[in-house]
Design a protein around this motif. Structure first.
Motif, short mmCIF file in Angstrom:
data_model
loop_
_atom_site.label_atom_id
_atom_site.label_comp_id
_atom_site.label_asym_id
_atom_site.label_seq_id
_atom_site.Cartn_x
_atom_site.Cartn_y
_atom_site.Cartn_z
N PRO A 29 0.79 -1.24 0.00
CA PRO A 29 0.00 0.00 0.00
C PRO A 29 0.82 1.28 0.00
O PRO A 29 0.31 2.34 -0.37
N VAL A 30 2.08 1.22 0.44
CA VAL A 30 2.88 2.45 0.54
C VAL A 30 3.36 2.95 -0.82
O VAL A 30 3.84 4.08 -0.93
N VAL A 31 3.24 2.14 -1.87
CA VAL A 31 3.66 2.57 -3.20
C VAL A 31 2.52 3.36 -3.84
O VAL A 31 1.45 2.81 -4.11
N PRO A 32 2.70 4.67 -4.11
CA PRO A 32 1.63 5.45 -4.74
C PRO A 32 1.25 4.87 -6.10
O PRO A 32 2.10 4.37 -6.84
N PHE A 33 -0.04 4.94 -6.42
CA PHE A 33 -0.53 4.35 -7.66
C PHE A 33 0.14 4.99 -8.87
O PHE A 33 0.45 4.32 -9.86
N PHE A 34 0.40 6.29 -8.80
CA PHE A 34 1.05 7.01 -9.89
C PHE A 34 2.44 6.42 -10.16
O PHE A 34 2.83 6.22 -11.31
N VAL A 35 3.17 6.16 -9.10
CA VAL A 35 4.52 5.60 -9.24
C VAL A 35 4.47 4.20 -9.82
O VAL A 35 5.27 3.84 -10.69
N ALA A 36 3.51 3.39 -9.34
CA ALA A 36 3.38 2.02 -9.84
C ALA A 36 2.96 1.98 -11.30
O ALA A 36 3.17 0.97 -11.97
#
Length: 267
Positions: free
Chosen positions: A178-185
């Motif tokens: 969950p700590v990975v922002p969706f934009f980054v992923a």
């Protein structure tokens, strides 16, 4: 997601854009135009993302959903298919342009369509939006960076080779933690040359657990509004929720661990 991720992506983009070696005075007018055209989709996405953050962060909120819930329910009951199409289109735009309000959109999906249909619509819209930003990034910046990584030696080459060997595991981990922002992923895999088909299906499957959580919050959001409260998104960090998500992430990482223990040989 914060402005820092967009600023970092924009800075990296500009560095890559200006780092291409000149092809010569006679050829520059012919080669530069296609290059700029290739970068245009990502430029548009970054510009809209920044503009949206500055103008929409106070609009796409739970207060907006609370104030308009009766109108939304009436429209759903009278024009269900139109409401589905409109909801999915708006959600795709939110994800593709990294606009604020993705959590609100996910909760709205549950509020309007229930757990099963709401989860399906949320996953569909988020996957299509993620694919759009991936393709835009890969067409310009991603292609240049992937080529540079492919031609590099040493640590960069080992990093690239390791990513290729464990592509599926890495993609699932990006979605499940969950700590990975969706934009980054969405953006990072495009910048390092991940295969689109792998990105697409791991996104569609990897976001299902989180989508179920947010959609389930939306199913009961009407009662929350009636009590004068806002939805509690901290539910995602409850042990009974975060535990299974981290367990799935660990399971996704297991093939990488086994390969490492076997000296990076094929299983």
């Amino acid at each position: 997601m914060g402005v820092s991720h967009r600023g970092c992506a924009a800075h990296l983009y500009l560095m890559t854009l200006h780092s291409d070696p000149p092809a010569g005075k006679a050829e520059m007018p012919e080669t530069r135009k296609p290059g700029l055209a290739r970068h245009l989709p990502l430029i548009v996405i970054l510009a809209v993302a920044v503009l949206g953050f500055l103008t929409l962060r106070d609009q796409l909120t739970f207060d907006t959903l609370r104030d308009n819930r009766e109108a939304l329910l009436a429209l759903r009951d009278s024009h269900y298919l139109l409401m589905v199409a409109g909801f999915v289109a708006v959600y795709i735009a939110i994800v593709a342009f990294s606009l604020p309000g993705a959590a609100v959109a996910s909760v709205t999906g549950g509020f309007l369509f229930g757990l099963a249909a709401g989860t399906a619509f949320n996953v569909l819209a988020a996957t299509v939006g993620a694919a759009a930003i991936f393709l835009a990034a890969r067409a310009g910046l991603g292609r240049a960076l992937a080529a540079r990584m492919e031609a590099s030696e040493g640590t960069v080459k080992r990093l690239r080779d390791g990513l290729q060997e464990n592509e599926i595991s890495v993609l699932f981990i990006l979605r499940l933690v969950p700590v990975v922002p969706f934009f980054v992923a969405n953006l990072l895999p495009a910048l390092v040359g991940v295969h689109f088909r792998n990105f697409l299906w791991t996104t569609a499957l990897g976001i299902v657990p989180g989508a179920l959580v947010f959609t389930s919050i939306g199913v009961g959001v009407g009662e929350v509004f009636d009590r004068g409260e806002d939805p509690d998104l901290s539910l995602l960090w409850e042990p009974q929720v975060i535990g299974p998500l981290l367990g799935l992430a660990a399971l996704a990482a297991l093939p990488m661990v086994i390969k490492a223990l076997r000296g990076r040989k094929d299983i």
